[in-house]
Design a protein around this motif. Structure first.
Motif, PDB file in Angstrom:
ATOM      1  N   ARG A  10       0.824  -1.191   0.000  1.00  0.00           N
ATOM      2  CA  ARG A  10       0.000   0.000   0.000  1.00  0.00           C
ATOM      3  C   ARG A  10       0.870   1.257   0.000  1.00  0.00           C
ATOM      4  O   ARG A  10       0.575   2.238  -0.670  1.00  0.00           O
ATOM      5  CB  ARG A  10      -0.894  -0.037   1.237  1.00  0.00           C
ATOM      6  CG  ARG A  10      -2.162   0.767   1.100  1.00  0.00           C
ATOM      7  CD  ARG A  10      -3.193   0.360   2.150  1.00  0.00           C
ATOM      8  NE  ARG A  10      -2.723   0.509   3.498  1.00  0.00           N
ATOM      9  CZ  ARG A  10      -2.574  -0.480   4.355  1.00  0.00           C
ATOM     10  NH1 ARG A  10      -2.848  -1.697   4.005  1.00  0.00           N
ATOM     11  NH2 ARG A  10      -2.149  -0.270   5.585  1.00  0.00           N
ATOM     12  N   LEU A  13       2.392   2.757  -3.224  1.00  0.00           N
ATOM     13  CA  LEU A  13       1.559   3.624  -4.042  1.00  0.00           C
ATOM     14  C   LEU A  13       1.933   5.086  -3.849  1.00  0.00           C
ATOM     15  O   LEU A  13       2.085   5.835  -4.808  1.00  0.00           O
ATOM     16  CB  LEU A  13       0.086   3.405  -3.673  1.00  0.00           C
ATOM     17  CG  LEU A  13      -0.947   4.319  -4.341  1.00  0.00           C
ATOM     18  CD1 LEU A  13      -0.882   4.153  -5.847  1.00  0.00           C
ATOM     19  CD2 LEU A  13      -2.337   4.012  -3.826  1.00  0.00           C
ATOM     20  N   LYS A  14       2.107   5.472  -2.580  1.00  0.00           N
ATOM     21  CA  LYS A  14       2.441   6.867  -2.311  1.00  0.00           C
ATOM     22  C   LYS A  14       3.834   7.216  -2.821  1.00  0.00           C
ATOM     23  O   LYS A  14       4.073   8.284  -3.355  1.00  0.00           O
ATOM     24  CB  LYS A  14       2.352   7.133  -0.807  1.00  0.00           C
ATOM     25  CG  LYS A  14       0.942   6.958  -0.250  1.00  0.00           C
ATOM     26  CD  LYS A  14       0.912   7.218   1.241  1.00  0.00           C
ATOM     27  CE  LYS A  14      -0.479   7.024   1.810  1.00  0.00           C
ATOM     28  NZ  LYS A  14      -0.527   7.246   3.273  1.00  0.00           N
ATOM     29  N   GLU A 258     -10.390  -4.214   3.375  1.00  0.00           N
ATOM     30  CA  GLU A 258      -9.925  -2.870   3.685  1.00  0.00           C
ATOM     31  C   GLU A 258     -10.240  -2.482   5.119  1.00  0.00           C
ATOM     32  O   GLU A 258      -9.421  -1.868   5.810  1.00  0.00           O
ATOM     33  CB  GLU A 258     -10.555  -1.861   2.719  1.00  0.00           C
ATOM     34  CG  GLU A 258     -10.004  -1.914   1.305  1.00  0.00           C
ATOM     35  CD  GLU A 258      -8.530  -1.562   1.251  1.00  0.00           C
ATOM     36  OE1 GLU A 258      -8.110  -0.636   1.986  1.00  0.00           O
ATOM     37  OE2 GLU A 258      -7.785  -2.219   0.510  1.00  0.00           O
ATOM     38  N   ALA A 397       2.235  -0.453  -8.011  1.00  0.00           N
ATOM     39  CA  ALA A 397       1.299   0.355  -7.242  1.00  0.00           C
ATOM     40  C   ALA A 397      -0.012   0.534  -7.998  1.00  0.00           C
ATOM     41  O   ALA A 397      -1.099   0.461  -7.412  1.00  0.00           O
ATOM     42  CB  ALA A 397       1.917   1.720  -6.935  1.00  0.00           C
ATOM     43  N   ALA A 398       0.076   0.771  -9.305  1.00  0.00           N
ATOM     44  CA  ALA A 398      -1.119   0.944 -10.126  1.00  0.00           C
ATOM     45  C   ALA A 398      -1.941  -0.344 -10.176  1.00  0.00           C
ATOM     46  O   ALA A 398      -3.178  -0.312 -10.109  1.00  0.00           O
ATOM     47  CB  ALA A 398      -0.732   1.383 -11.532  1.00  0.00           C
ATOM     48  N   ARG A 401      -3.803  -0.704  -6.815  1.00  0.00           N
ATOM     49  CA  ARG A 401      -4.853   0.300  -6.627  1.00  0.00           C
ATOM     50  C   ARG A 401      -6.028   0.080  -7.573  1.00  0.00           C
ATOM     51  O   ARG A 401      -7.194   0.089  -7.159  1.00  0.00           O
ATOM     52  CB  ARG A 401      -4.256   1.697  -6.841  1.00  0.00           C
ATOM     53  CG  ARG A 401      -5.271   2.819  -6.943  1.00  0.00           C
ATOM     54  CD  ARG A 401      -4.591   4.182  -6.975  1.00  0.00           C
ATOM     55  NE  ARG A 401      -3.461   4.223  -7.875  1.00  0.00           N
ATOM     56  CZ  ARG A 401      -3.560   4.434  -9.193  1.00  0.00           C
ATOM     57  NH1 ARG A 401      -4.758   4.593  -9.765  1.00  0.00           N
ATOM     58  NH2 ARG A 401      -2.473   4.484  -9.944  1.00  0.00           N
ATOM     59  N   ILE A 402      -5.727  -0.136  -8.842  1.00  0.00           N
ATOM     60  CA  ILE A 402      -6.793  -0.245  -9.839  1.00  0.00           C
ATOM     61  C   ILE A 402      -7.583  -1.541  -9.668  1.00  0.00           C
ATOM     62  O   ILE A 402      -8.812  -1.560  -9.802  1.00  0.00           O
ATOM     63  CB  ILE A 402      -6.213  -0.120 -11.257  1.00  0.00           C
ATOM     64  CG1 ILE A 402      -5.615   1.287 -11.450  1.00  0.00           C
ATOM     65  CG2 ILE A 402      -7.283  -0.380 -12.312  1.00  0.00           C
ATOM     66  CD1 ILE A 402      -4.802   1.443 -12.720  1.00  0.00           C
ATOM     67  N   GLY A 404      -8.065  -2.993  -6.887  1.00  0.00           N
ATOM     68  CA  GLY A 404      -8.900  -2.762  -5.709  1.00  0.00           C
ATOM     69  C   GLY A 404     -10.156  -1.992  -6.047  1.00  0.00           C
ATOM     70  O   GLY A 404     -11.263  -2.328  -5.591  1.00  0.00           O
ATOM     71  N   ASP A 405     -10.031  -0.945  -6.866  1.00  0.00           N
ATOM     72  CA  ASP A 405     -11.202  -0.179  -7.296  1.00  0.00           C
ATOM     73  C   ASP A 405     -12.150  -1.052  -8.110  1.00  0.00           C
ATOM     74  O   ASP A 405     -13.374  -0.995  -7.943  1.00  0.00           O
ATOM     75  CB  ASP A 405     -10.765   1.027  -8.136  1.00  0.00           C
ATOM     76  CG  ASP A 405     -10.073   2.098  -7.314  1.00  0.00           C
ATOM     77  OD1 ASP A 405     -10.201   2.065  -6.067  1.00  0.00           O
ATOM     78  OD2 ASP A 405      -9.397   2.950  -7.903  1.00  0.00           O
TER      79      ASP A 405
END
Length: 430
Positions: A10, A13-14, A258, A397-398, A401-402, A404-405
């Motif tokens: 996680r 990502l940042k 989450e 990271a992408a 994140r993606i 997860g969405d």
């Protein structure tokens, strides 16, 4: 290496979000080198940086004390942060031409910082006898090589694995075996759901390294030397399949995953299995109330798992004023048996034979990790590491994140795939 996989992935990502904005490094940097020079009596100071928690810091500092006793003319100045803070600070140091002499590294970042001229090619130090790779365990000798250069030396190894709730699997009558197929795995998840009323898996489809194994089983890989090794249609099939299994209840609802963080959904009994690096599995015994074991990775053909040994590495700065001493320090941290006893499996399974044999774990989780890696090696399924082009950290990271969405229904699978390919191509072109 006891970091929480979900926390580490996680926080990438940042860090990755800032990567594309980082200015060019290497030849454009004009600041001073990483070393602090030698004192009047010939004493050299090395700067050493790593990420980790307080327990790792204590172990590293104890190991450094052993090194300084053997090499009294080399002093080591230390600096450590958590994962995100480390890479934020390192990017600033590298951009300014002043990275630490020696630093902790990983496969994801090797090519990126080699491309920018930040890391030292250690082959000359091997040739000079200041660094030995002769004792590295099988499967690890090439891990730190990029384009014929040696830019990292593994200090802790790990392999992608499947962690299971043994009580749930036993109650459902499921026994994982080497060579079982994905169909058999998914049938097992369904059986667990039907008989134990719990999801069989916590979310396999969002793990980049697991998708890489699946691709490798099918003659491909997540990355090629300079791009992605799969098509939009192939990723659509992978993510759509995962999304369907979430809706069917055999994969844990991502919203619950989450809400459970930083605790693992597996340890919280919201799922019966979870794919992760084997050395992260010590967390489950402390977080959960069940018993947890390491199971074989499902396969496509009943044979090849696609697995390869990864792990933490030590690299040296191309700007260090003390390459010989930096190499001697890396050699000591990788090969010295006493350091192996001190570090244990804090950074993963020990990579050199002298250290691996010197440290005998007494706790069940670490015993299981060592046995798992030996079993995987004995099964003959280990392959070469997958190439990680510059920008791989941003791509990972992408992907997390993606996916997860997508899994939470925030975006359609088709749109998620297009978004991922767009972001990945931008990152890999940088």
């Amino acid at each position: 290496m006891h970091e929480n996989r979900n926390v580490e992935r996680r926080t990438v990502l940042k860090v990755a979000g800032a990567t594309l904005a980082t200015v060019g490094l290497g030849a454009t940097a004009t600041a001073c080198g990483g070393g602090s020079g030698a004192s009047g009596d010939g004493t050299v100071e090395l700067r050493f940086s790593w990420w980790g928690a307080d327990e790792r810091a204590k172990r590293v500092n104890e190991s450094i004390a052993l090194f300084e006793k053997k090499f009294p003319k080399i002093k080591v100045k230390t600096d450590f942060q958590d994962y995100q803070s480390f890479w934020e600070k390192f990017q600033t140091q590298a951009a300014g031409g002043n990275p630490p002499d020696v630093f902790q590294n990983s496969l994801t970042f090797l090519r990126k910082y080699d491309k920018r001229g930040v890391v030292l090619d250690l082959k000359s130090q091997v040739d000079a006898g200041n660094l030995s790779l002769d004792n590295l365990r099988s499967g690890l000798d090439k891990l730190g090589e990029v384009d014929g250069k040696l830019v990292g030396v593994p200090v802790g190894s790990n392999v992608m694995s499947l962690v299971i709730d043994e009580k749930v699997f036993q109650a459902a009558g499921v026994t994982p075996k080497q060579g079982w197929t994905w169909d058999e795995y998914f049938d097992a998840l369904q059986k667990i759901r039907d008989t134990q009323k719990v999801a069989g898996d916590t979310g396999y489809f969002g793990i980049m390294y697991l998708y890489d194994l699946y691709l490798r089983q099918n003659g491909k890989a997540f990355f090629t030397d300079d791009g992605l090794g799969f098509t939009e249609a192939e990723l659509t099939e992978w993510w759509q399949d995962g999304y369907n299994r979430v809706k069917a209840g055999i994969v844990t609802d991502p919203k619950i995953v989450e809400q459970t963080k930083p605790k693992s959904a597996l340890a919280a009994a919201h799922g019966a299995s979870e794919f992760t690096w084997d050395n992260f599995t010590v967390r489950y015994a402390t977080e959960g109330d069940s018993t947890y074991g390491l199971a074989p990775i499902p396969t496509t053909d009943g044979k090849q798992t696609g697995q390869w040994l990864g792990g933490l590495m030590l690299s040296a700065s191309a700007r260090t004023e003390h390459p010989e001493e930096a190499a001697q320090f890396i050699d000591f941290m990788v090969n010295d048996p006493e350091v192996g006893k001190v570090m244990g499996y804090d950074r993963g399974t020990l990579t050199s034979t002298p250290q691996f044999e010197a440290y005998q774990p007494t706790d069940a989780p670490n015993k299981a990790i060592a046995q798992y890696e030996e079993d995987v090696a004995a099964a003959g399924v280990l392959g070469e590491p997958t190439p990680h082009p510059a920008g791989a950290d941003t791509v990972e990271a992408a992907f997390l994140r993606i996916s997860g969405d997508m899994s939470q229904g925030k975006t359609k699978v088709s749109d998620a795939v297009k978004q991922f390919f767009s972001e990945a191509e931008t990152a890999l072109a940088g």
